[in-house]
Design a protein around this motif. Sequence first.
Motif, PDB file in Angstrom:
ATOM      1  N   GLY A   8      22.561  29.827  14.293  1.00  0.00           N
ATOM      2  CA  GLY A   8      22.995  29.215  15.606  1.00  0.00           C
ATOM      3  C   GLY A   8      21.853  29.026  16.324  1.00  0.00           C
ATOM      4  N   HIS A   9      20.888  29.580  16.207  1.00  0.00           N
ATOM      5  CA  HIS A   9      19.687  29.813  17.418  1.00  0.00           C
ATOM      6  C   HIS A   9      18.560  29.137  17.085  1.00  0.00           C
ATOM      7  CE1 HIS A   9      22.465  32.213  19.671  1.00  0.00           C
ATOM      8  NE2 HIS A   9      22.759  32.792  18.584  1.00  0.00           N
ATOM      9  N   ILE A  10      17.968  28.627  18.201  1.00  0.00           N
ATOM     10  CA  ILE A  10      16.530  27.881  18.026  1.00  0.00           C
ATOM     11  C   ILE A  10      15.446  28.847  17.525  1.00  0.00           C
ATOM     12  CG2 ILE A  10      15.935  28.293  20.398  1.00  0.00           C
ATOM     13  CD1 ILE A  10      15.003  25.177  20.631  1.00  0.00           C
ATOM     14  N   ASP A  64      23.354  21.186  20.166  1.00  0.00           N
ATOM     15  CA  ASP A  64      23.731  21.775  18.782  1.00  0.00           C
ATOM     16  C   ASP A  64      23.825  23.351  18.812  1.00  0.00           C
ATOM     17  OD1 ASP A  64      24.331  21.429  16.158  1.00  0.00           O
ATOM     18  OD2 ASP A  64      21.908  21.756  15.276  1.00  0.00           O
ATOM     19  N   HIS A  65      24.796  23.735  18.187  1.00  0.00           N
ATOM     20  CA  HIS A  65      24.985  25.178  18.055  1.00  0.00           C
ATOM     21  C   HIS A  65      26.056  25.451  16.874  1.00  0.00           C
ATOM     22  CE1 HIS A  65      24.915  29.237  18.915  1.00  0.00           C
ATOM     23  NE2 HIS A  65      26.112  29.534  19.809  1.00  0.00           N
ATOM     24  N   SER A  66      26.260  26.807  16.658  1.00  0.00           N
ATOM     25  CA  SER A  66      26.980  27.028  15.563  1.00  0.00           C
ATOM     26  C   SER A  66      28.704  27.282  15.889  1.00  0.00           C
ATOM     27  CB  SER A  66      26.647  28.468  14.954  1.00  0.00           C
ATOM     28  OG  SER A  66      26.554  29.323  15.756  1.00  0.00           O
ATOM     29  N   GLY A 125      22.433  27.612  27.616  1.00  0.00           N
ATOM     30  CA  GLY A 125      23.435  28.365  26.631  1.00  0.00           C
ATOM     31  C   GLY A 125      22.715  28.686  25.563  1.00  0.00           C
ATOM     32  N   ASP A 126      23.407  28.616  24.474  1.00  0.00           N
ATOM     33  CA  ASP A 126      22.862  28.719  23.258  1.00  0.00           C
ATOM     34  C   ASP A 126      22.487  27.494  22.446  1.00  0.00           C
ATOM     35  OD1 ASP A 126      23.122  31.668  23.434  1.00  0.00           O
ATOM     36  OD2 ASP A 126      24.809  31.725  21.928  1.00  0.00           O
ATOM     37  N   LEU A 127      21.514  27.239  21.635  1.00  0.00           N
ATOM     38  CA  LEU A 127      21.366  26.061  21.035  1.00  0.00           C
ATOM     39  C   LEU A 127      20.548  25.894  19.982  1.00  0.00           C
ATOM     40  CD1 LEU A 127      18.413  25.626  22.579  1.00  0.00           C
ATOM     41  CD2 LEU A 127      19.569  24.475  24.004  1.00  0.00           C
ATOM     42  N   THR A 178      29.657  27.290  28.824  1.00  0.00           N
ATOM     43  CA  THR A 178      28.693  26.344  27.849  1.00  0.00           C
ATOM     44  C   THR A 178      29.479  26.160  26.358  1.00  0.00           C
ATOM     45  OG1 THR A 178      27.295  28.364  27.034  1.00  0.00           O
ATOM     46  CG2 THR A 178      26.460  27.014  28.627  1.00  0.00           C
ATOM     47  N   HIS A 179      29.976  27.175  25.712  1.00  0.00           N
ATOM     48  CA  HIS A 179      30.549  27.167  24.687  1.00  0.00           C
ATOM     49  C   HIS A 179      31.412  28.128  24.126  1.00  0.00           C
ATOM     50  CE1 HIS A 179      27.008  29.773  23.721  1.00  0.00           C
ATOM     51  NE2 HIS A 179      27.718  30.135  22.566  1.00  0.00           N
ATOM     52  N   ALA A 180      32.245  28.175  23.260  1.00  0.00           N
ATOM     53  CA  ALA A 180      33.518  28.916  23.130  1.00  0.00           C
ATOM     54  C   ALA A 180      33.249  30.277  22.228  1.00  0.00           C
ATOM     55  CB  ALA A 180      34.559  28.285  22.341  1.00  0.00           C
ATOM     56  N   HIS A 181      31.969  30.646  22.233  1.00  0.00           N
ATOM     57  CA  HIS A 181      31.793  32.116  21.491  1.00  0.00           C
ATOM     58  C   HIS A 181      32.028  33.393  22.582  1.00  0.00           C
ATOM     59  CE1 HIS A 181      28.591  30.617  18.327  1.00  0.00           C
ATOM     60  NE2 HIS A 181      29.862  30.641  17.789  1.00  0.00           N
ATOM     61  N   LEU A 182      32.563  34.282  22.047  1.00  0.00           N
ATOM     62  CA  LEU A 182      33.243  35.299  22.972  1.00  0.00           C
ATOM     63  C   LEU A 182      32.027  36.079  23.874  1.00  0.00           C
ATOM     64  CD1 LEU A 182      35.673  36.964  20.398  1.00  0.00           C
ATOM     65  CD2 LEU A 182      36.180  35.458  22.419  1.00  0.00           C
ATOM     66  N   ASP A 183      30.764  36.141  23.311  1.00  0.00           N
ATOM     67  CA  ASP A 183      29.803  36.495  24.260  1.00  0.00           C
ATOM     68  C   ASP A 183      29.373  35.710  25.328  1.00  0.00           C
ATOM     69  OD1 ASP A 183      28.664  34.797  22.428  1.00  0.00           O
ATOM     70  OD2 ASP A 183      26.755  35.969  22.508  1.00  0.00           O
ATOM     71  N   HIS A 184      29.976  34.505  25.314  1.00  0.00           N
ATOM     72  CA  HIS A 184      29.722  33.655  26.686  1.00  0.00           C
ATOM     73  C   HIS A 184      31.101  33.365  27.748  1.00  0.00           C
ATOM     74  CE1 HIS A 184      25.526  32.419  25.757  1.00  0.00           C
ATOM     75  NE2 HIS A 184      25.848  32.857  24.526  1.00  0.00           N
ATOM     76  N   SER A 185      32.225  33.659  26.633  1.00  0.00           N
ATOM     77  CA  SER A 185      33.588  33.330  27.336  1.00  0.00           C
ATOM     78  C   SER A 185      34.468  34.373  27.688  1.00  0.00           C
ATOM     79  CB  SER A 185      34.252  32.161  26.366  1.00  0.00           C
ATOM     80  OG  SER A 185      34.707  32.715  25.174  1.00  0.00           O
TER      81      SER A 185
HETATM   82 ZN   LIG Z   1      26.692  31.199  20.727  1.00  0.00          ZN
END
Ligand SMILES: [Zn+2]
Length: 528
Positions: free
Chosen positions: A470-472, A229-231, A251-253, A101-108
Amino acid sequence: MKITVYDGAGVIGGNKVLLESEGTAVFLDFGMGFAGRGRFFEEFLKPRSALGLVDLLEFGLLPPLAGLYRRDLDLPEWRLWDRYRTAPGFREVKADGVLLTHAHLDHSAYISFLDPAIPVYTGLVTAVVAKATQDSAPTDLEREICYATLREPKQGLLTTTNYKKVPYKQRPFLVVDRPVPDALKPFWARGGRTRAMEPQELRAAGADPAAGPNPFAVGGLNIKWFPVDHSVPGAGAFAIETSEGWVVYTGDLRLHGRGRGQTELFRDECAKLRPLILISEGTHPGTAQPVAEEEVHERARAAVRAERGLVVADFGPRNVERLITFLEIARETGRRLAVTAKDAFLLEAMSAADPATPNPLTDDAFVVYGEAKLNRETWERVLLERFGDKVRVARDVAADPGGYILCFSFFDLGELVDIRPAGGTYVYSSSEAYSEEMAIDLARLRNWVTHFGLRMAGDPDHERGFHASGHIHGPGLEGLIRTIAPRYLIPVHTESRDFFLRTERSWPEVVWPEVGRTYEFRDGNLMA
Ligand SMILES: [Zn+2]
């Protein structure tokens, strides 16, 4: 159709969710679980890279799934799978891909350990951010997302292969949202250091890239990608069409950045799919009224306007939206934005992927700050040569402190010793401390600020409005869930059990996931 949450259950981050349907198995993200890792490791006690997968399997930081991981990180004499065959949830898995979903380390980050034959499906900007980040960081086994430094056996352990003889092994990245511009190809084909690359072409996931690759297929699954939209730039969400219906993964949004319209569009389009399942983040449901990016802009601009001397802007790595906020403030206040070589490298690659991103080389509002260093890796040396007279060093800033906004973070603070500012403003535009370590770093940061006679704007203990999360927020998340209206809701990336577990009739049935437990759906129902 089966769903198993291997990490991100009841904790924030580390998402690794396996979805199996139509003979196809895909992971929804494959991140580093900071919560689980932090239980056993810290900065100076790390998983031992000479032991490959061992330490990570021992503590459950990688799920016990045989057939999933890099073969160069395992030695036959370790009999790894004899050892972890009894771990809860052990099985063999053949994965067809990771939907990132995105390039933050806790996801990638833990994509690093996956068999390099497993492709990563993601948006173009996420691919670029992940690659630029890896290129410009020290070699680290837990950060080999886009390409691997292959290991070889040595005295019963593992060591990195000779950099002159063995190239990086690049992972296939398939771009799901737009054609890949030719301008990106040289960037993709080389690493940040002297080691060569065994390249994998960066290409569109769909058969006809000109038509735009969205939607695309992995094995027997049709999949849609939605920008959100995310940070970090380039974040997205996925909807997967399974035998049982659509599964949507957020993902994160958030709904309070400049790209909020994308999140709204994602929400409204997914509602039309009438999905069976929504797998949703829930990092900050306790926030009722979030600080919006526009508010950050206003407050930070006022702080910079009030300052004649040096301004330092401190914000999270890869938060390009915030960087652009400070770029606009620099323009509005007649300063230039001085970014680190790392940020300039990221922005240059991003602007090749997406012309809406300003290019620091051609945009007059930018200069690059060259840190005091004797040895530079290839990427940095070449970049500083390319920027030539746009490079500024400590004495340039010291001679004209009112001419710049310096984009520094905690780890760049040493430069202040050389700049020797006589007063100025330090704008803290980052998240509040949510762990003990962060609280200690924040205390250290205050000492630096005081030592150099700077004024701190946005100290999270005293002044709100200098950072947008970064979070809703809670009401936005509730609205998103009610609009998408899935039959089942699986919360991940959250500790907020009470927010999700409700008994109202209009609320979806909530499956609060247990780590490693497989939930099976048949005829549109969760099997007991
Ligand atoms: Zn994130």
